[in-house]
Design a protein around this motif. Structure first.
Motif: not given
Length: 552
Positions: A4, A8-9, A12, A483, A528, A532, A535-536
C-alpha cells in the motif's frame, strides 16, 4: 505485490484519526452540551454570566464540540399536532377589502352601500340603486386579479355574483387552494422562527396533510410551554383611540371596535377598526427599558410603516394612540410630539421575561391564522433515558456478539475486523455530529443494524482468501486476490442496500428518515473500513511477520 503506497496509508490513518477525534465529544455528552449551550447563549445575548463562564470552561475551545443531537424519544420534550384554521384567512381578506370596496362604489358607481351580514368567508354588499347594479359589479371586478399559480392560470382570485340588490364577493376555488398553500407555508415558517428563537435544539416541524403541522421539540419542559410559545397569534396593530370606556358592552359604532385594556381591569377602549400601522411592517423588535428603567420592547418599522407612523403622529399630537396585541390594548400612550424615524418603544406592566417573549413573537411575525391543537404529548426525560439505556444495551450486545463470532471464526483476522468495527462506529458518530444530525430510536436501530452488516464485507474477503489459499498460491498472493475478487460482491451488496435506504429517506417520514440516514452513513463507513482499514492492518502485519503459511 501486497503493498500500500505511503500516501494511501496516510490518508487511511488520517481519516480514522478524524473519526476518533470527531466522535470523542459524544463520550462527554453532558459537559459538551452545556458548553455548546452556553456559547450559543453568549453569542445570542452578547452577555456572559458566571454560570455561562463555568459551563464554557467545561470543554476546551480548541477541541471539536459537535455532538449528535438527541431526538424527542431520547431526550424528552413536547409533541404537538396543530390544525391551521385556513378559513380564517378568507374572512381576513374579505374584511380587508370592505373599506376599499365601499369607497370605490361610492365614488365611482355613485351609490350608497352597506355591508350585510353573511357567511364569514364572503363580502355581501347592498346598494341602494338596483339600476346601478351593472356599474357596481364592474367596479368590484376591478379589485380582482389573476391567480398566481400554475393550476390557476387564466382564473381570477375573486368570484362575484349578484343576489337581488346585493353583490356577493368570495374567493374563487383556485384562489382558495393557492391561499391555503401560502397560509400553510407562512405558518410553518413562523412556527420555525419562534421555536428557533427560543434556543431549542433540532426541532421537527413539518406539514402533514392539507392543513396540519407536526411539531416536535426535544428538551422543552412540556406541551403547554410549547403551545404558549407557538400558539400565540401575536397580531400587533397601532390604532386610533376614539374614546375610553368602562363598559365592555358599549356599542363601538360602525367601523369601530371595543377592546379591553391589558393593564387596567375594567377599562376599555373604543378604537378605529382600521389600524394605522400593523406588525407586518415591523423590521425589528428587542427587549429594552423606558426612561424610568422599566422593562419595555423597542421596535422599528420599515420604510412604508415609518412614513405612516410619522404622518399619523404629526397630525394627532395630544391624542391617545393604542398599541393592540391579539385583541387587547397593551398600552395607550398620549402622542406628545411627532415621532419620526419609524421607531419607538412599547411600555406596560412587563417583566423582563415577558418583554423578551414579546420581542420574539413580534420578530417572528403574526401567524396568518389560528391553530387548533388536536394532539399534545409531553415525553418525560426519564422515558428518554430509558430509551437511551435500552439502545446502548442493544448496541453493546450486538457488538460483543459480532466481535466474538469474528474472532472465533477468523482468529487474528477477526481481531483486525473487530478493531475496524470500532473505527467504523467512531466514524459514523463523527459524521453524524458534523452534520448536526438528530438521533432517534429508529436511528439507533440503524446503527445496530450497521454493526451486524459491517462485518459482511470482511467475511466476504476472508472467505475469498480461504478459497485462494486452496489453489496453492502463496499467502501474499492469496490476500491480494482475496481483496480484489471480493470487491465486486461488496460493492454490489452495499449499493443495493444504499438504494433501499435512499427510497426510505425520500418517501418516509421523520423517524424512517432517521433510520435511513444512519443506515446509509453506516454502509459507507463499513465499506471503507472493510476494504481499506482491515487491508492496511493485514498488509502491515504480513510485512512484519512474513508467515510461510496463513490460517484464516
Amino acid at each position: 505485490m501486497l503493498q500500500i503506497p505511503l500516501w494511501k496509508r496516510i490518508v487511511i490513518l488520517g481519516l480514522c484519526a478524524l473519526g476518533l477525534i470527531g466522535a470523542a465529544p459524544n463520550l462527554f455528552y453532558d459537559r459538551v452540551e452545556r458548553h455548546n449551550d452556553a456559547v450559543a447563549a453568549v453569542e445570542r445575548t452578547k452577555v456572559e454570566t458566571e454560570q455561562q463562564t463555568a459551563a464554557i470552561d467545561l470543554w476546551p475551545s480548541w477541541l471539536p464540540s459537535a455532538i449528535v443531537n438527541l431526538g424527542l424519544d431520547l431526550r424528552g420534550g413536547a409533541h404537538l399536532l396543530a390544525e391551521v384554521q385556513v378559513a380564517d384567512v378568507y374572512k381576513q381578506r374579505m374584511d380587508a377589502m370592505w373599506p376599499e370596496v365601499r369607497r370605490a362604489l361610492v365614488s365611482e358607481a355613485k351609490v350608497a352601500v352597506r355591508r350585510i351580514k353573511g357567511a364569514p368567508d364572503e363580502l355581501r354588499v347592498e346598494i341602494d340603486k338596483p339600476e346601478a347594479m351593472e356599474k357596481a359589479v364592474e367596479v368590484v371586478r376591478g379589485f380582482s386579479s389573476p391567480v398566481v399559480t400554475l393550476t390557476g392560470v387564466g382564473q381570477n382570485d375573486l368570484a362575484i355574483r349578484t343576489e337581488g340588490n346585493q353583490i356577493v364577493v368570495t374567493l374563487s376555488e383556485a384562489e382558495r387552494v393557492a391561499t391555503d398553500d401560502r397560509t400553510m407555508q407562512q405558518s410553518l415558517e413562523i412556527v420555525r422562527r419562534r421555536v428557533d428563537a427560543a434556543g431549542t435544539r433540532e426541532p421537527t416541524i413539518q406539514r402533514q396533510g392539507d392543513d396540519r403541522i407536526l411539531i416536535e421539540v426535544p428538551g422543552i419542559g412540556s406541551a403547554a410551554e410549547l403551545k404558549e410559545l407557538i400558539g400565540t397569534t401575536a397580531q400587533l396593530t397601532f390604532n386610533q383611540v376614539i374614546r375610553r370606556s368602562a363598559n365592555k358592552d358599549e356599542p363601538a359604532g360602525v367601523g369601530n371596535v371595543n377592546y379591553p385594556s391589558a393593564e387596567d381591569e375594567g377599562v376599555y377602549y373604543i378604537l378605529d377598526e382600521l389600524p394605522v400601522v400593523t406588525g407586518e411592517e415591523l423590521v425589528d423588535a428587542r427587549p429594552d427599558f423606558d426612561q424610568n428603567g422599566r422593562p419595555a420592547v423597542a421596535f422599528r418599522f420599515n420604510t412604508s410603516g415609518a412614513r405612516k407612523f410619522g404622518d399619523y403622529t404629526a397630525a394627532h399630537v395630544g391624542e391617545l394612540f393604542a398599541i393592540v396585541l391579539d385583541g387587547k390594548v397593551i398600552s395607550a400612550p398620549q402622542i406628545r410630539t411627532h415621532i419620526g424615524g419609524g421607531s419607538g418603544i412599547i411600555t406596560g406592566t412587563f417583566t423582563p421575561e415577558q418583554t423578551n417573549n414579546l420581542a420574539v413573537l413580534l420578530r417572528a411575525g403574526a401567524l396568518p391564522a389560528k391553530m387548533e391543537f388536536l394532539e399534545e404529548r409531553t415525553v418525560g426525560p426519564e422515558l428518554g433515558q430509558d430509551s437511551i439505556d435500552a439502545g446502548r444495551v442493544a448496541a453493546i450486545v450486538g457488538t460483543v456478539a459480532v466481535v466474538f463470532f469474528m474472532i472465533a471464526s477468523y482468529g487474528l483476522f477477526g481481531v483486525f475486523a473487530a478493531v475496524a468495527l470500532g473505527l467504523n462506529l467512531s466514524m459514523m458518530f463523527a459524521i453524524l455530529s458534523t452534520m448536526g444530525a438528530t438521533l432517534t430510536l429508529p436511528g439507533i436501530a440503524g446503527i445496530v443494524l450497521t454493526v451486524g452488516m459491517a462485518v459482511d464485507a470482511n467475511v466476504l474477503v476472508f472467505e475469498r482468501i480461504k478459497e485462494e489459499l486452496k489453489t496453492a498460491r502463496g499467502p501474499a498472493r492469496a490476500i491480494e486476490l482475496g481483496y480484489e475478487k471480493a470487491m465486486s460482491a461488496i460493492i454490489d451488496a452495499n449499493l443495493t442496500t444504499v438504494i433501499a435506504a435512499l427510497i426510505l429517506f425520500f418517501l418516509g417520514s421523520g423517524p424512517v428518515k432517521g433510520f435511513a440516514v444512519t443506515l446509509m452513513i453506516g454502509l459507507i463507513t463499513s465499506v471503507f473500513t472493510a476494504i481499506f482499514v482491515t487491508r492496511l492492518f493485514v498488509v502491515t502485519w504480513f510485512a512484519r511477520k512474513r508467515p510461510k503459511t496463513l490460517v484464516v
